[in-house]
Design a protein around this motif. Structure first.
Motif, PDB file in Angstrom:
ATOM      1  N   UNK A  96       0.813  -1.217   0.000  1.00 29.31           N
ATOM      2  CA  UNK A  96       0.000   0.000   0.000  1.00 29.31           C
ATOM      3  C   UNK A  96       0.846   1.266   0.000  1.00 29.31           C
ATOM      4  N   UNK A  97       2.144   1.142   0.288  1.00 31.97           N
ATOM      5  CA  UNK A  97       2.991   2.327   0.398  1.00 31.97           C
ATOM      6  C   UNK A  97       3.549   2.779  -0.945  1.00 31.97           C
ATOM      7  N   UNK A  98       4.032   1.832  -1.749  1.00 32.57           N
ATOM      8  CA  UNK A  98       4.721   2.186  -2.987  1.00 32.57           C
ATOM      9  C   UNK A  98       3.756   2.740  -4.017  1.00 32.57           C
ATOM     10  N   UNK A  99       4.303   3.556  -4.927  1.00 34.60           N
ATOM     11  CA  UNK A  99       3.483   4.071  -6.032  1.00 34.60           C
ATOM     12  C   UNK A  99       2.915   2.930  -6.862  1.00 34.60           C
ATOM     13  N   UNK A 100       3.746   1.925  -7.121  1.00 26.55           N
ATOM     14  CA  UNK A 100       3.337   0.786  -7.932  1.00 26.55           C
ATOM     15  C   UNK A 100       3.282  -0.470  -7.072  1.00 26.55           C
ATOM     16  N   UNK A 101       2.256  -1.292  -7.295  1.00 25.78           N
ATOM     17  CA  UNK A 101       2.078  -2.528  -6.546  1.00 25.78           C
ATOM     18  C   UNK A 101       3.231  -3.474  -6.866  1.00 25.78           C
ATOM     19  N   UNK A 102       3.825  -4.028  -5.832  1.00 23.29           N
ATOM     20  CA  UNK A 102       5.012  -4.861  -6.002  1.00 23.29           C
ATOM     21  C   UNK A 102       4.597  -6.283  -6.370  1.00 23.29           C
ATOM     22  N   UNK A 103       4.363  -6.520  -7.654  1.00 21.49           N
ATOM     23  CA  UNK A 103       4.050  -7.845  -8.178  1.00 21.49           C
ATOM     24  C   UNK A 103       5.035  -8.170  -9.293  1.00 21.49           C
ATOM     25  N   UNK A 104       5.635  -9.351  -9.227  1.00 22.52           N
ATOM     26  CA  UNK A 104       6.718  -9.718 -10.136  1.00 22.52           C
ATOM     27  C   UNK A 104       6.165 -10.496 -11.333  1.00 22.52           C
ATOM     28  N   UNK A 105       5.732  -9.790 -12.366  1.00 14.30           N
ATOM     29  CA  UNK A 105       5.096 -10.451 -13.504  1.00 14.30           C
ATOM     30  C   UNK A 105       6.083 -11.290 -14.298  1.00 14.30           C
ATOM     31  N   UNK A 106       7.380 -11.027 -14.170  1.00 12.09           N
ATOM     32  CA  UNK A 106       8.364 -11.802 -14.937  1.00 12.09           C
ATOM     33  C   UNK A 106       8.474 -13.237 -14.423  1.00 12.09           C
ATOM     34  N   UNK A 107       8.006 -13.490 -13.182  1.00 13.59           N
ATOM     35  CA  UNK A 107       8.086 -14.845 -12.636  1.00 13.59           C
ATOM     36  C   UNK A 107       7.252 -15.818 -13.457  1.00 13.59           C
ATOM     37  N   UNK A 108       6.089 -15.383 -13.901  1.00 16.91           N
ATOM     38  CA  UNK A 108       5.247 -16.253 -14.715  1.00 16.91           C
ATOM     39  C   UNK A 108       5.854 -16.477 -16.098  1.00 16.91           C
ATOM     40  N   UNK A 109       6.624 -15.539 -16.580  1.00 14.41           N
ATOM     41  CA  UNK A 109       7.310 -15.735 -17.852  1.00 14.41           C
ATOM     42  C   UNK A 109       8.217 -16.955 -17.766  1.00 14.41           C
ATOM     43  N   UNK A 110       8.949 -17.082 -16.664  1.00 12.70           N
ATOM     44  CA  UNK A 110       9.845 -18.222 -16.488  1.00 12.70           C
ATOM     45  C   UNK A 110       9.058 -19.534 -16.362  1.00 12.70           C
ATOM     46  N   UNK A 111       7.954 -19.498 -15.631  1.00 11.43           N
ATOM     47  CA  UNK A 111       7.165 -20.719 -15.416  1.00 11.43           C
ATOM     48  C   UNK A 111       6.502 -21.166 -16.712  1.00 11.43           C
ATOM     49  N   UNK A 112       5.902 -20.215 -17.433  1.00 10.65           N
ATOM     50  CA  UNK A 112       5.258 -20.556 -18.708  1.00 10.65           C
ATOM     51  C   UNK A 112       6.293 -21.096 -19.694  1.00 10.65           C
ATOM     52  N   UNK A 113       7.439 -20.449 -19.747  1.00  6.11           N
ATOM     53  CA  UNK A 113       8.486 -20.890 -20.672  1.00  6.11           C
ATOM     54  C   UNK A 113       8.934 -22.323 -20.347  1.00  6.11           C
ATOM     55  N   UNK A 114       9.111 -22.618 -19.063  1.00  9.20           N
ATOM     56  CA  UNK A 114       9.543 -23.954 -18.660  1.00  9.20           C
ATOM     57  C   UNK A 114       8.511 -25.003 -19.048  1.00  9.20           C
ATOM     58  N   UNK A 115       7.231 -24.695 -18.805  1.00 10.17           N
ATOM     59  CA  UNK A 115       6.155 -25.631 -19.135  1.00 10.17           C
ATOM     60  C   UNK A 115       6.054 -25.859 -20.644  1.00 10.17           C
ATOM     61  N   UNK A 116       6.122 -24.783 -21.412  1.00  6.97           N
ATOM     62  CA  UNK A 116       5.960 -24.898 -22.857  1.00  6.97           C
ATOM     63  C   UNK A 116       7.125 -25.670 -23.470  1.00  6.97           C
ATOM     64  N   UNK A 117       8.321 -25.449 -22.974  1.00  9.98           N
ATOM     65  CA  UNK A 117       9.478 -26.212 -23.463  1.00  9.98           C
ATOM     66  C   UNK A 117       9.283 -27.700 -23.174  1.00  9.98           C
ATOM     67  N   UNK A 118       8.759 -28.020 -21.971  1.00 12.02           N
ATOM     68  CA  UNK A 118       8.485 -29.406 -21.620  1.00 12.02           C
ATOM     69  C   UNK A 118       7.438 -30.005 -22.568  1.00 12.02           C
ATOM     70  N   UNK A 119       6.387 -29.259 -22.820  1.00 12.17           N
ATOM     71  CA  UNK A 119       5.320 -29.737 -23.708  1.00 12.17           C
ATOM     72  C   UNK A 119       5.854 -29.920 -25.131  1.00 12.17           C
ATOM     73  N   UNK A 120       6.640 -28.978 -25.594  1.00 12.52           N
ATOM     74  CA  UNK A 120       7.179 -29.059 -26.955  1.00 12.52           C
ATOM     75  C   UNK A 120       8.043 -30.312 -27.123  1.00 12.52           C
ATOM     76  N   UNK A 121       8.841 -30.642 -26.097  1.00 11.27           N
ATOM     77  CA  UNK A 121       9.663 -31.844 -26.178  1.00 11.27           C
ATOM     78  C   UNK A 121       8.827 -33.105 -26.280  1.00 11.27           C
TER      79      UNK A 121
END
Length: 786
Positions: A623-648
């Protein structure tokens, strides 16, 4: 005024003239400004369009002017009008200046304090006071640390301790009223939320029973809510922890499960509900669950309590809320088991397993602690009969809330919640969380009320009930207000079970969006045993995620917030000294202050304060910071890992001819790339933004907070598949299910299986792509290159 105006015109011009209206039009192409002069209608009619320039030139160049008449009468009118204008101007200036002194910020104040002054004057505001300039984060941390004290937490622990507060009981209602009163004493705006839910309670007349080889093993005081009712008879089969891999081991060894009564150990990092669901999938007739001494350090006569609904919320109103005076069609959650389930004590299990025959259990299964037991699988002659007579009860439950309003975005809020009910004393399970909830509300309210801290967004403090039956109170609230909450609640912090030992071990389960916030908090909160060392320093690992983070399972109190409502959530705990890092007294009547004192070496209040600091730092930062501290790049890593697994896996199936030759995972790969570009685009927008621009920050925050909700599959029903999150949820819409179906195609390639797989690919692709589009921003910024 018309007469005065005419007089002034006569004085200065000698005669009244028609007024001329001026319209200034700026040349936006970068050239010189142009001035359009529009005359009064009567002048336009007289001179026409072509005569305007000639008329003006004639007036400016004429050497002859009529001298104004300055009679005493005209001079008097001039003085009177001038004096009148001066008096009116003075009064207006005085009133404006006085209003500014009362409500406007000084030059040293930010826009937040200006809004704060207005909120403070609002009769609905929960706090008032004078406001100093916004504190920086270091000052906020210090102020919070000074006000959250061990002595106050200790007092609340004593106040909220209770030996009888099962959901809907008088003891539960009494605690709810205490929480509500404490919220009001600390100037929070309060309300409550009542639901009428269906609970399954122990039998009121006939008791549950178990016989083995004709011998009655005594009364069963423990029970599992939402078990099927009736009786089951069959031979007993030992199945270790009842995990999927355990049943697969039995199958691989040629041991049949169908029709048998399965005996499994509690624990194994899966819930009671999962054990029963796994056994039902193997066509077992019943499940008996016992606490093995190797996993639980208490007496062999201790009874276990729990529930076996593979879901969250009231299982008889799946996907919709349980309000009073509302008629619903008969409904039943798909997560309710159709087989009998019952807990037994370790001594009862010892009596059964000591007489069981059959082959010896696999080597990895004989690590139990039952003395004198060989841990055999059992044979056909090891027959038992289980009778379960649990009863359904329509019960009123009572959630309690308090709010501290934010200033800049009061309609955006972080929710902090704690379970209030328990099977017995529930000191670690619910009392600690309830005490911390009240103390956090008190501390933050003080910070705001005294004018030292100005939150940009709001805090909602929630006291839930019926948590022991599967997070019913919290889930019913989510189901009741889902459209509003999914747009406004941007995070949830659970206080359930946060103290299960000392601060030596810190564990957290969270949405990946919260990982960065968890890391920052670990670097700011100090351990109890060494006040100079932070939690992060205690972990001492560069790859802290593998040490601290755990998967969020269905029994986690934060699970429905993330997977059902799309609200990023986090739960955490301090633990040490217990077998396999699990506090042994959950789900028993032994969850007392004395046992928690033993687990924390007498430092319950001190460890609770450290847990309060973890939760408080996360909430205050959100509630203090101007922008909400949410790390959207974390899902990029998870999605990438899953998709690479599926592609294999897809490539292997294509090579083996198990998939059509024209099948391609390219769409899913492209959606993965779109999410990555969307994540980078918002970080680029943040880097190039003016964080003092309140409206622009709000737009950026809306993009950040919608990521979780946009990962909920829109292609499945929340009634049939309530946990719609494609990465963290459960069901055929998830990427995990897609991987499982690819594995299943190794042995078969029926057309129906391939068609189902194609639908899974399409739905997963467009769910990820839609999330990427929303993350990117406006329609014209979206990336649909698939």
């Amino acid at each position: 005024m018309d007469q005065a105006r005419t007089t002034i015109s006569k004085i200065f011009n000698g005669e009244p003239r028609s007024y001329t209206r001026f319209s200034l039009t700026q040349n936006m192409e970068g050239g010189d400004s142009q001035v359009e002069m529009k005359l009064a209608p009567e002048v336009e009619e007289e001179v026409g369009t072509n005569g305007v320039g000639e008329h003006l030139n004639h007036q400016s160049q004429s050497p002859y002017r009529r001298k104004p008449s300055r009679t005493p009468k005209n001079i008097f009118y001039l003085i009177a009008v001038t004096l009148l204008i001066f008096i009116i101007g003075y009064l207006i200036g005085y009133l404006v200046h006085r209003k500014q002194d009362k409500s406007s910020p000084t030059c040293d104040q930010t826009d937040d304090q200006a809004v704060a002054g207005r909120v403070a004057d609002d009769e609905d505001s929960s706090w008032t006071g004078s406001y100093t300039p916004q504190l920086d984060w270091s000052d906020v941390k210090k102020l919070f640390g000074d006000k959250l004290t061990v002595s106050q937490i200790e007092a609340s622990l004593r106040e909220f301790a209770s030996n009888d507060h099962r959901a809907g009981s008088p003891g539960d209602e009494d605690l709810a009223n205490k929480v509500l009163q404490r919220f009001r004493e600390n100037n929070l705006k309060t309300w409550d939320d009542k639901h009428y839910v269906t609970l399954q309670v122990p039998p009121t007349s006939a008791s549950n029973s178990l016989t083995f080889r004709g011998q009655n093993l005594g009364p069963l005081q423990g029970y599992l809510a939402y078990s099927a009712s009736g009786s089951a008879e069959g031979s007993v089969l030992y199945a270790y922890y009842g995990r999927v891999e355990d049943f697969e081991d039995l199958e691989d060894n040629g041991v049949g499960v169908s029709g048998r009564i399965v005996l499994v150990r509690a624990g194994g990092r899966i819930s009671f509900a999962e054990k029963v669901a796994n056994a039902a999938n193997m066509n077992a007739s019943a499940v008996l669950i016992y606490p093995d001494p190797a996993d639980y350090a208490f007496s062999e006569g201790t009874h276990l309590f729990g529930h076996v609904h593979l879901g969250s919320g009231d299982p008889y109103t799946p996907g919709f809320p349980s309000f009073n005076h509302t008629q619903f069609p008969p409904a039943r959650s798909s997560g309710l088991p159709n087989i009998i389930a019952q807990t037994i004590t370790a001594s009862m299990a010892k009596s059964i397993m000591g007489k069981m025959g059959g082959r010896t259990a696999p080597r990895s299964w004989i690590d139990g602690g039952l003395s004198g037991v060989l841990y055999k699988l059992g044979e056909d002659s090891d027959t038992a009969t289980v009778q379960v007579n649990n009863a359904l009860a329509n019960t009123r439950i009572h959630n309690v809330f308090g709010v501290i309003k934010g200033v800049t975005d009061p309609d955006r809020y972080v929710v902090i919640g704690a379970q209030r009910d328990a099977w017995g004393p529930g000191f670690a399970k619910s009392t600690v969380g309830t005490a911390l909830l009240v103390e956090l509300a008190k501390t933050i309210s003080y910070m705001v009320r005294e004018g030292r801290f100005v939150p940009r967004r709001s805090f909602v403090f929630a006291s839930w009930t019926a948590g022991e039956y599967g997070n019913i109170g919290a889930t019913e609230w989510l189901e009741s207000y889902l459209p509003s909450l999914s747009m406004k609640a941007y995070s949830y912090i659970s206080l359930d079970g946060v103290v299960a030992g000392t601060t030596e071990t810190f564990k957290a389960s969270a949405s990946p969006l919260m990982n960065g916030l968890i890391l920052d908090t670990m670097k700011e909160v100090y351990t109890v045993h060494d006040p100079r060392k932070t939690i992060f320093a205690q972990v001492g690992e560069p790859k802290w995620e593998g040490v601290v983070l755990e998967d969020m399972d269905m029994s986690n109190p934060a699970y429905p917030f993330t997977t059902f409502s799309g609200i990023p959530s986090v739960s955490f705990r301090f633990s040490a000294g217990q077998a396999k890092g699990v506090y042994p007294f959950y789900n028993t009547l032994l969850d007392t202050r004395e046992n928690l004192n033993s687990a924390t070496y007498g430092n319950v209040a001190k460890v609770a304060r450290a847990a309060g600091q973890v939760a408080g730092h996360m909430a205050l930062r959100l509630v203090h910071d101007h922008l909400i501290r949410l790390s959207v790049e974390q899902y990029d890593q998870i999605i990438r890992k899953r998709v690479i697994q599926i592609n294999g896996k897809v490539n292997v199936l294509l090579q083996n001819g198990r998939l059509p030759a024209n099948f391609t995972p390219q769409w899913l790969i492209s959606a993965m790339g779109s999410y990555g570009r969307g994540a980078r685009s918002i970080y680029s927008a943040i880097e190039n933004s003016d964080l003092e621009d309140t409206e622009h920050c709000r737009l950026l925050n809306d993009r950040l907070m919608r990521v979780e909700a946009n990962l909920l599959s829109p292609y499945v029903s929340p009634i049939d598949s309530p946990f719609r999150h494609i990465l963290l949820g459960s069901g055929q819409h998830t990427l995990s299910a897609l991987v499982e179906n690819l594995d299943a195609l190794k042995s078969t390639s029926e057309p129906g299986d391939v068609d189902r797989l194609l639908n899974q690919f399409a739905q997963a692709t467009w769910t990820i792509q839609s999330c990427a589009n929303a993350l990117a921003g406006e329609v014209w910024d979206m990336d649909n290159n698939i």
